[in-house]
Design an enzyme around this catalytic site. Structure first.
Site, short mmCIF file in Angstrom:
data_model
loop_
_atom_site.label_atom_id
_atom_site.label_comp_id
_atom_site.label_asym_id
_atom_site.label_seq_id
_atom_site.Cartn_x
_atom_site.Cartn_y
_atom_site.Cartn_z
N LYS A 22 -7.44 -1.53 -1.95
CA LYS A 22 -6.45 -2.44 -1.37
C LYS A 22 -5.36 -1.65 -0.63
CE LYS A 22 -2.96 -4.15 -4.06
NZ LYS A 22 -1.67 -3.82 -3.37
N ASN A 23 -4.84 -0.63 -1.30
CA ASN A 23 -3.70 0.09 -0.72
C ASN A 23 -4.06 0.98 0.46
OD1 ASN A 23 -2.09 -1.22 -2.48
ND2 ASN A 23 -1.54 0.57 -3.72
N CYS A 116 11.23 -7.71 -5.38
CA CYS A 116 10.07 -8.13 -6.13
C CYS A 116 10.28 -7.73 -7.58
CB CYS A 116 8.78 -7.60 -5.54
SG CYS A 116 8.38 -5.96 -6.04
N ARG A 121 13.18 -2.41 -4.07
CA ARG A 121 12.26 -2.00 -3.02
C ARG A 121 12.80 -2.18 -1.60
NH1 ARG A 121 6.20 -3.49 -4.87
NH2 ARG A 121 5.74 -1.61 -3.71
N VAL A 164 5.48 6.07 0.16
CA VAL A 164 4.13 5.82 0.66
C VAL A 164 4.19 4.95 1.93
CG1 VAL A 164 1.93 4.67 0.11
CG2 VAL A 164 3.09 6.07 -1.63
N ASP A 305 1.14 2.91 -10.56
CA ASP A 305 0.27 1.74 -10.60
C ASP A 305 -0.69 1.74 -11.80
OD1 ASP A 305 1.49 0.80 -8.36
OD2 ASP A 305 -0.17 1.13 -6.99
N ILE A 327 9.25 6.22 -10.53
CA ILE A 327 9.13 5.70 -9.16
C ILE A 327 9.91 4.39 -8.98
CG2 ILE A 327 7.51 4.96 -7.35
CD1 ILE A 327 7.05 7.85 -8.03
N ARG A 397 -4.22 -10.74 -6.51
CA ARG A 397 -3.72 -10.01 -5.33
C ARG A 397 -4.45 -8.68 -5.17
NH1 ARG A 397 2.08 -8.50 -5.69
NH2 ARG A 397 1.31 -7.29 -3.95
C1 UD1 Z 1 3.12 1.83 -2.44
C2 UD1 Z 1 1.98 1.06 -3.07
C3 UD1 Z 1 2.33 0.65 -4.49
C4 UD1 Z 1 2.74 1.86 -5.30
C5 UD1 Z 1 3.83 2.66 -4.59
C6 UD1 Z 1 4.15 3.97 -5.28
C7 UD1 Z 1 0.87 -0.03 -1.22
C8 UD1 Z 1 0.62 -1.30 -0.49
N1 UD1 Z 1 1.72 -0.12 -2.26
O1 UD1 Z 1 4.25 0.96 -2.39
O2 UD1 Z 1 1.20 0.01 -5.07
O3 UD1 Z 1 3.23 1.44 -6.55
O4 UD1 Z 1 3.40 2.98 -3.24
O5 UD1 Z 1 3.00 4.74 -5.41
O6 UD1 Z 1 0.33 1.01 -0.91
N2 UD1 Z 1 12.03 3.30 -1.41
C9 UD1 Z 1 13.31 3.23 -0.89
N3 UD1 Z 1 13.46 2.92 0.44
C10 UD1 Z 1 12.38 2.70 1.26
C11 UD1 Z 1 11.08 2.79 0.72
C12 UD1 Z 1 10.95 3.09 -0.63
O7 UD1 Z 1 14.29 3.42 -1.60
O8 UD1 Z 1 12.57 2.45 2.46
C13 UD1 Z 1 11.86 3.61 -2.85
C14 UD1 Z 1 11.17 2.49 -3.62
O9 UD1 Z 1 12.08 1.49 -4.03
C15 UD1 Z 1 10.54 3.24 -4.78
C16 UD1 Z 1 10.14 4.57 -4.14
O10 UD1 Z 1 10.95 4.70 -2.96
O11 UD1 Z 1 11.50 3.47 -5.78
C17 UD1 Z 1 8.70 4.70 -3.75
O12 UD1 Z 1 8.31 3.57 -2.99
P1 UD1 Z 1 7.14 3.63 -1.91
O13 UD1 Z 1 6.38 4.90 -2.11
O14 UD1 Z 1 7.71 3.35 -0.58
O15 UD1 Z 1 6.23 2.41 -2.38
P2 UD1 Z 1 5.50 1.35 -1.47
O16 UD1 Z 1 5.03 1.96 -0.22
O17 UD1 Z 1 6.32 0.12 -1.39
#
Ligand code: UD1
Length: 417
Positions: A22-23, A116, A121, A164, A305, A327, A397
């Protein structure tokens, strides 16, 4: 609303074929927006988040044909740049269309994903990095209004924190920027490597320059390709834990074991017997589970995850274990439900202190987010008697045919309305 009824405790035995990731599929679907022609994708999982992303692409003007084992996306008439709240609200990955839309059209209006259950996030890292490529943006009534008056222009960007999604958005956007972009402190999850492989097969010019850095030379068009998405490493990890927690005997197939080496090492330490082949892992769960302390971290660390699923397993360990969630700030929603089943888990800040030697009791339960829901399924599989899990739309999902896959390996589980 649909529910799952689980009748434990059965040892799982047999083999499970892992679906596409999915990711990895989500950013790859977003990146198809770079194409002005046709892209064929194989091995997409049949889960709700993928449907949502396809609906989002459809609303942007992509033409999507679904066949049995592939989808064909034709972007000949794709011109819209507005991603509505209705489509982005249920799935944070909707923000991933921002990079490709800006790269292709120089403007986009994309809804903020909102909060969420697992934390606030934000998307500040995505927006800060895009502004370094020349993007100007304003946030008006929950929407990011972004323009790149001179087009995207390559730059040197060091991410303040490993993200990510921000890494994916920037890699896609920079692939179409003028000149060179250097990205450092990037996330290196296997799904990011899959996205890079996908972009490179379309003709994008991306080179690894270090463990967490890439150089991207912008191109102005991409080729029509067919691409098979990688396996879902979180689904694989979930079923490995399902075997360990039920003292089962499972072959987890269609995977690349080295991608989940961290998880395999931890399961070995806990006491599971593991035999690795080229594209499968055979696991035999051990009666005696050893306690272990774990912290979640960006890849190649232990994935957030899988934190909830691992917590269920550690409830059965011989002693106390500690899980540190590094995280997301609020990813212990499953704890209250597990405690209702007899677990003894105490939260202290971002640590969960997990008492061992627990026999889960069946209960009526509430799913709260995707991975929390599956942890309840795992606990219910070990609890003697009938458990009922409500709000399983969270589960749908991200897990393809979960009850079918579990039934085939001996679980007594059914979906009811
Ligand atoms: C992706 C994955 C999710 C996984 C996560 C961490 C997908 C669709 N989702 O989510 O399943 O749990 O990586 O491995 O691939 N953050 C900020 N500002 C930002 C972006 C992130 O502060 O602009 C913070 C987030 O709140 C979190 C951390 O950075 O604490 C990591 O988040 P991120 O790696 O961005 O996760 P996602 O890409 O949302």
């Amino acid at each position: 609303m649909q529910k799952l009824e689980v009748f434990g405790a059965k040892k799982l035995k047999g083999q499970i074929n892992i679906s596409g990731s999915k990711n990895a599929s989500l950013p790859i679907l977003a990146a198809t927006l770079l194409s002005k022609n046709q892209i064929t994708l194989r091995n997409l999982p049949k889960v709700k988040d993928i449907e949502t992303m396809m609906n989002l692409l459809d609303s942007l003007g992509s033409n999507i044909k679904k066949a049995k084992d592939k989808i064909i996306i034709n972007n000949s008439y794709q011109k819209k740049t507005f991603a509505s709240y209705n489509l982005v609200k249920t799935m944070r990955a909707g923000i991933l269309v921002l990079g490709p839309l800006l790269a292709k059209f120089g403007n986009a209006k994309v809804s903020l994903p909102g909060g969420c259950a697992i934390g606030t996030r934000p998307v500040d890292i995505h927006l800060d990095a895009l502004s370094k490529l020349g993007v100007k943006y304003k946030i008006i009534q929950g929407y990011v209004h972004a323009t790149a008056p001179k087009g995207l222009i390559g730059n040197k960007i060091r991410f303040s924190k490993i993200s990510v999604g921000a890494t994916e958005n920037l890699i896609i956007a920079a692939s179409f920027a003028k000149g060179s972009t250097y990205l450092s402190n990037i996330a290196i999850e296997a799904e990011i490597k899959d996205l890079i492989n996908f972009l490179k097969s379309m003709g994008c010019n991306i080179k690894w320059t270090g463990k967490r850095s890439v150089k991207i030379e912008g191109v102005s068009e991409v080729e029509d390709i067919t691409y098979p998405v990688m396996f879902d490493r979180i689904e694989a990890g979930t079923y490995l834990i399902a075997a360990a927690v039920t003292e089962g005997n499972l072959k987890i197939k269609n995977i690349i074991p080295k991608i989940i080496q961290t998880e395999i090492n931890i399961l070995k330490k806990i006491g599971a017997k593991i035999n690795i082949k080229k594209d499968e892992v055979h696991i035999v769960g051990n009666k005696k589970i050893k306690s272990i302390n774990i912290k979640t971290a960006p890849y190649p660390g232990f994935p957030t995850d899988l934190q909830a699923q691992m917590m269920v397993l550690l409830c059965k360990a011989n002693k106390q274990s500690v899980i540190k969630e590094d995280i997301f700030e609020n990813r212990f929603m499953h704890v209250a439900e597990l405690n209702r089943m007899g677990a003894q888990i105490l939260i202290k800040g971002n640590k969960a202190i997990v008492q061992g030697n627990i026999n889960f009791a069946p209960a009526e339960l509430m799913a709260t987010d995707l991975r929390a829901s599956v942890s309840l399924v795992l606990a219910a599989l070990t609890a003697k008697g009938k458990s009922v899990i409500n709000r399983i739309y969270h589960l749908d999902r991200g897990y393809e045919n979960i009850e079918k896959k579990l039934k085939r390996v001996g679980a007594k589980i059914r979906r009811v309305n």
